[in-house]
Design a protein around this motif. Structure first.
Motif, PDB file in Angstrom:
ATOM      1  N   ARG A  26       0.837  -1.210   0.000  1.00 16.77           N
ATOM      2  CA  ARG A  26       0.000   0.000   0.000  1.00 16.77           C
ATOM      3  C   ARG A  26       0.868   1.256   0.000  1.00 16.77           C
ATOM      4  N   GLU A  27       1.954   1.218   0.740  1.00 13.63           N
ATOM      5  CA  GLU A  27       2.857   2.367   0.783  1.00 13.63           C
ATOM      6  C   GLU A  27       3.482   2.617  -0.587  1.00 13.63           C
ATOM      7  N   VAL A  28       3.886   1.555  -1.281  1.00 11.46           N
ATOM      8  CA  VAL A  28       4.466   1.697  -2.623  1.00 11.46           C
ATOM      9  C   VAL A  28       3.410   2.253  -3.579  1.00 11.46           C
ATOM     10  N   VAL A  29       2.187   1.731  -3.519  1.00 12.96           N
ATOM     11  CA  VAL A  29       1.112   2.238  -4.377  1.00 12.96           C
ATOM     12  C   VAL A  29       0.873   3.724  -4.096  1.00 12.96           C
ATOM     13  N   ASP A  30       0.903   4.118  -2.831  1.00 16.93           N
ATOM     14  CA  ASP A  30       0.735   5.531  -2.483  1.00 16.93           C
ATOM     15  C   ASP A  30       1.838   6.390  -3.115  1.00 16.93           C
ATOM     16  N   HIS A  31       3.077   5.896  -3.104  1.00 15.17           N
ATOM     17  CA  HIS A  31       4.188   6.660  -3.685  1.00 15.17           C
ATOM     18  C   HIS A  31       4.063   6.738  -5.203  1.00 15.17           C
ATOM     19  N   VAL A  32       3.692   5.625  -5.829  1.00 15.30           N
ATOM     20  CA  VAL A  32       3.564   5.595  -7.292  1.00 15.30           C
ATOM     21  C   VAL A  32       2.443   6.511  -7.753  1.00 15.30           C
ATOM     22  N   THR A  33       1.321   6.492  -7.047  1.00 13.17           N
ATOM     23  CA  THR A  33       0.152   7.262  -7.476  1.00 13.17           C
ATOM     24  C   THR A  33       0.066   8.635  -6.821  1.00 13.17           C
ATOM     25  N   SER A  34       1.133   9.045  -6.158  1.00 15.35           N
ATOM     26  CA  SER A  34       1.135  10.385  -5.569  1.00 15.35           C
ATOM     27  C   SER A  34       1.080  11.421  -6.688  1.00 15.35           C
ATOM     28  N   ARG A  35       0.861  12.652  -6.321  1.00 11.75           N
ATOM     29  CA  ARG A  35       0.721  13.709  -7.321  1.00 11.75           C
ATOM     30  C   ARG A  35       1.891  13.738  -8.289  1.00 11.75           C
ATOM     31  N   TRP A  36       3.119  13.504  -7.797  1.00 13.48           N
ATOM     32  CA  TRP A  36       4.301  13.623  -8.645  1.00 13.48           C
ATOM     33  C   TRP A  36       4.944  12.282  -8.967  1.00 13.48           C
ATOM     34  N   GLY A  37       4.703  11.250  -8.196  1.00 14.66           N
ATOM     35  CA  GLY A  37       5.336   9.953  -8.416  1.00 14.66           C
ATOM     36  C   GLY A  37       5.057   9.390  -9.793  1.00 14.66           C
ATOM     37  N   TRP A  39       4.387  10.986 -12.522  1.00 12.02           N
ATOM     38  CA  TRP A  39       5.071  11.764 -13.558  1.00 12.02           C
ATOM     39  C   TRP A  39       6.562  11.461 -13.576  1.00 12.02           C
ATOM     40  N   VAL A  40       7.145  11.191 -12.409  1.00  4.84           N
ATOM     41  CA  VAL A  40       8.557  10.807 -12.355  1.00  4.84           C
ATOM     42  C   VAL A  40       8.749   9.492 -13.106  1.00  4.84           C
ATOM     43  N   LEU A  41       7.893   8.509 -12.831  1.00  3.12           N
ATOM     44  CA  LEU A  41       8.011   7.208 -13.492  1.00  3.12           C
ATOM     45  C   LEU A  41       7.819   7.327 -15.004  1.00  3.12           C
ATOM     46  N   ILE A  42       6.855   8.113 -15.437  1.00  8.73           N
ATOM     47  CA  ILE A  42       6.627   8.292 -16.875  1.00  8.73           C
ATOM     48  C   ILE A  42       7.807   9.029 -17.514  1.00  8.73           C
ATOM     49  N   SER A  43       8.346  10.038 -16.840  1.00  7.32           N
ATOM     50  CA  SER A  43       9.465  10.810 -17.397  1.00  7.32           C
ATOM     51  C   SER A  43      10.719   9.967 -17.551  1.00  7.32           C
ATOM     52  N   LEU A  44      10.918   9.009 -16.671  1.00  2.00           N
ATOM     53  CA  LEU A  44      12.134   8.188 -16.719  1.00  2.00           C
ATOM     54  C   LEU A  44      12.005   6.982 -17.646  1.00  2.00           C
ATOM     55  N   GLN A  45      10.840   6.800 -18.269  1.00  2.00           N
ATOM     56  CA  GLN A  45      10.662   5.640 -19.141  1.00  2.00           C
ATOM     57  C   GLN A  45      11.559   5.684 -20.370  1.00  2.00           C
ATOM     58  N   SER A  46      11.750   6.837 -20.948  1.00  2.00           N
ATOM     59  CA  SER A  46      12.502   6.914 -22.202  1.00  2.00           C
ATOM     60  C   SER A  46      14.017   6.891 -21.987  1.00  2.00           C
ATOM     61  N   ASN A  47      14.509   7.523 -20.917  1.00  2.00           N
ATOM     62  CA  ASN A  47      15.944   7.497 -20.640  1.00  2.00           C
ATOM     63  C   ASN A  47      16.231   7.979 -19.223  1.00  2.00           C
ATOM     64  N   ASP A  48      17.456   7.734 -18.790  1.00  2.00           N
ATOM     65  CA  ASP A  48      17.906   8.189 -17.476  1.00  2.00           C
ATOM     66  C   ASP A  48      18.088   9.701 -17.526  1.00  2.00           C
ATOM     67  N   LEU A  49      17.795  10.364 -16.420  1.00  2.00           N
ATOM     68  CA  LEU A  49      17.882  11.825 -16.394  1.00  2.00           C
ATOM     69  C   LEU A  49      18.589  12.301 -15.136  1.00  2.00           C
ATOM     70  N   ARG A  50      19.291  13.418 -15.275  1.00  2.00           N
ATOM     71  CA  ARG A  50      19.862  14.072 -14.101  1.00  2.00           C
ATOM     72  C   ARG A  50      18.744  14.832 -13.397  1.00  2.00           C
ATOM     73  N   PHE A  51      18.974  15.219 -12.154  1.00  2.00           N
ATOM     74  CA  PHE A  51      17.941  15.839 -11.324  1.00  2.00           C
ATOM     75  C   PHE A  51      17.293  17.025 -12.027  1.00  2.00           C
ATOM     76  N   PHE A  52      18.096  17.944 -12.543  1.00  2.00           N
ATOM     77  CA  PHE A  52      17.523  19.158 -13.144  1.00  2.00           C
ATOM     78  C   PHE A  52      16.853  18.864 -14.479  1.00  2.00           C
ATOM     79  N   GLU A  53      17.335  17.876 -15.211  1.00  2.00           N
ATOM     80  CA  GLU A  53      16.646  17.467 -16.444  1.00  2.00           C
ATOM     81  C   GLU A  53      15.265  16.912 -16.107  1.00  2.00           C
TER      82      GLU A  53
END
Length: 120
Positions: A26-37, A39-53
């Motif tokens: 449940r805690e993992v699901v909460d992190h994945v479906t959080s407001r920003w979690g 978007w982080v997962l979707i953004s990292l799908q295409s390639n690895d990114l540095r923090f500011f990228e």
């Protein structure tokens, strides 16, 4: 995790009881479906990114919220973090196998939603 009402036997495989408040899943699901979690997962799908990228790829996220989201997703084993010993340190993030497995249906959900929306 074992014991209590958090894991039950379902067939041959134990299942997490996600409706139990102390369930690790449940805690993992909460992190994945959080407001920003998500978007982080979707953004990292295409390639690895540095923090500011990563921050630039997610419009509207603050550095504080990105750092909190990344910390939780790294702790959950969905995202890996690599620090290069440079000045200043370069920190790169990417998806683990678990993160790719979880992120793939999120990307598909996003694609389905955007295909159904009327064109702007």
């Amino acid at each position: 995790m074992t014991g209590g009402a958090q894991i039950t036997q379902g067939g041959t495989q134990p299942r997490y009881e996600v409706f139990h408040t102390a369930c690790a899943a449940r805690e993992v699901v909460d992190h994945v479906t959080s407001r920003w979690g998500i978007w982080v997962l979707i953004s990292l799908q295409s390639n690895d990114l540095r923090f500011f990228e990563l921050r630039e790829s997610i419009e509207g996220i603050s550095e504080k919220m990105l750092a909190q989201s990344l910390r939780a997703l790294v702790k959950d084993g969905l995202v890996w973090r690599r620090v290069e010993p440079t000045t200043p340190p370069q920190v790169t993030y990417g998806l683990t196998d678990f993160g790719r497995d979880v992120g793939e249906p999120l990307g598909e959900l996003f694609d389905r939603i955007t295909r159904r929306l009327p064109t702007p």
